[in-house]
Structures are given as structure tokens and as C-alpha cells.
Design a protein around this motif. Structure first.
Motif, PDB file in Angstrom:
ATOM      1  N   TYR A 203      -4.602   8.060   1.181  1.00 54.38           N
ATOM      2  CA  TYR A 203      -5.487   7.678   0.071  1.00 54.38           C
ATOM      3  C   TYR A 203      -6.780   8.485   0.105  1.00 54.38           C
ATOM      4  CZ  TYR A 203      -2.492   3.793  -1.097  1.00 54.38           C
ATOM      5  OH  TYR A 203      -1.429   3.045  -1.502  1.00 54.38           O
TER       6      TYR A 203
ATOM      7  N   HIS B 284      -1.172   3.630  -5.493  1.00 53.03           N
ATOM      8  CA  HIS B 284      -0.898   2.386  -4.772  1.00 53.03           C
ATOM      9  C   HIS B 284       0.211   1.608  -5.488  1.00 53.03           C
ATOM     10  CE1 HIS B 284      -1.742  -1.803  -3.563  1.00 53.03           C
ATOM     11  NE2 HIS B 284      -2.440  -1.326  -2.542  1.00 53.03           N
TER      12      HIS B 284
ATOM     13  N   THR C 191       0.784  -1.224   0.000  1.00 48.93           N
ATOM     14  CA  THR C 191       0.000   0.000   0.000  1.00 48.93           C
ATOM     15  C   THR C 191       0.821   1.282   0.000  1.00 48.93           C
ATOM     16  OG1 THR C 191      -0.176  -0.001   2.404  1.00 48.93           O
ATOM     17  CG2 THR C 191      -1.937  -1.109   1.166  1.00 48.93           C
TER      18      THR C 191
ATOM     19  N   LEU D 192       2.415   4.506  -1.144  1.00 50.49           N
ATOM     20  CA  LEU D 192       2.077   5.366  -2.269  1.00 50.49           C
ATOM     21  C   LEU D 192       3.328   5.623  -3.096  1.00 50.49           C
ATOM     22  CD1 LEU D 192      -0.353   7.881  -0.567  1.00 50.49           C
ATOM     23  CD2 LEU D 192      -0.872   6.477  -2.563  1.00 50.49           C
TER      24      LEU D 192
END
Length: 164
Positions: free
Chosen positions: A135, A26, A11, A13
Motif C-alpha cells: 500500500y 484494497h 486487506t 490488494l
């Protein structure tokens, strides 16, 4: 597959998003997208499908919806028109900059059709990865609950709540 489950957990970024200053996506879904993009473009060429003569429709569920989002953006950038499409139970794919870019491109305001996120009430996938990790949701969400006749629509990240 087991490889897909591992990618879902990646996960972090990544700023490896082309032509989108300030955008992050992601890491695991980016890896899947980067692996699939040459295959998809090869098949499009094989069927004589180019930006001037083909409209692309997106579909996917869960991680597949996230990867379809990235593929759709890349094909839109290559000049393809994305038709009205449906993604089911998609997790979040990027940060606020990326969410804003996707919403602008796929909310029916440009040459592309609307890309709807269909969300089943109580399904937590569309809220993962969390906002606390950077996110953000994007686009138009269509919330359905049981056998209701009319779904609820909202603009993700908008002032009206999109939670189911």
C-alpha cells in the motif's frame, strides 16, 4: 457496523480496478464501493445531476473516506468534476500505481479540485494498511496537531516526510 469491520480487514490488494493498468486496491473497500456505486449513480440521476451540470464533493471518515476515494475516482472517470474535498483519517486504499493515479487526478492539477486528507497527529489509521503489504499513500495530506493555528501540508509519497 460489523460488516464494515470485516471489510476493513480484507486487506488483500485486488487488481479489479478499471481503466488503471497496474493499479490495485484494497479488496474490502472495493467490495463496499461496488455495492454503493449503483445507489449513488441512481440518486444522481434522480436529482438530474449529470457530468455536465453537477460538481461532486467528497467527504468521509476512516473507512468511509477510503470508500469515498473509490467513488470519487469512478465518478471522475464518468465525467463528473470533483470539487475541492476533505477526507478525514483515511486509511490507504491501494498500491503505488493506484496512489499515483489518484494523486494525478486529485491534486488540483487537472479539472478536479484538491482532495485533502486531514490527518490528526498520532492517529495511525492513515498509515494502515502498511507499505510492507504493497500500500502507498496518495494526494495532499493536511496534518493537524492539537490547537495549532496552521496545519502542515505535504504530498504523500513525496520526498518531504508526511508523517505526523
Amino acid at each position: 457496523s460489523r460488516a464494515d469491520m470485516i471489510r476493513d480487514k480484507e486487506t488483500k490488494l485486488s487488481s479489479n480496478v478499471s481503466n488503471c493498468p497496474g493499479c490495485k486496491a484494497h479488496y474490502g473497500y472495493l467490495k463496499s464501493y461496488q455495492r454503493l456505486l449503483p445507489i449513488v449513480t441512481s440518486h444522481l440521476k434522480e436529482f438530474w445531476c449529470g457530468p455536465s451540470n453537477c460538481k461532486i464533493y467528497l467527504a468521509g471518515h476512516s473507512s468511509g473516506a477510503a470508500v469515498a476515494t473509490l467513488l470519487g475516482r469512478a465518478l471522475a472517470e464518468a465525467g463528473y468534476t470533483i470539487g475541492t474535498s476533505y477526507l478525514f483519517g483515511s486509511p490507504r486504499v491501494g498500491n503505488e500505481g493506484f496512489a499515483d493515479a489518484l494523486t494525478e487526478a486529485f491534486s488540483g492539477q487537472e479539472r478536479h479540485g484538491v482532495v485533502f486528507h486531514v490527518v490528526e497527529a498520532g492517529d495511525p489509521v492513515h498509515e494502515w494498511p502498511p507499505e510492507s503489504e504493497g500500500y502507498r499513500p496518495w494526494g495532499i495530506q493536511t496534518h493537524v496537531e492539537g490547537k495549532q493555528e496552521k496545519p502542515t501540508f505535504c504530498l504523500a509519497g513525496g520526498k518531504e516526510s508526511c508523517s505526523s
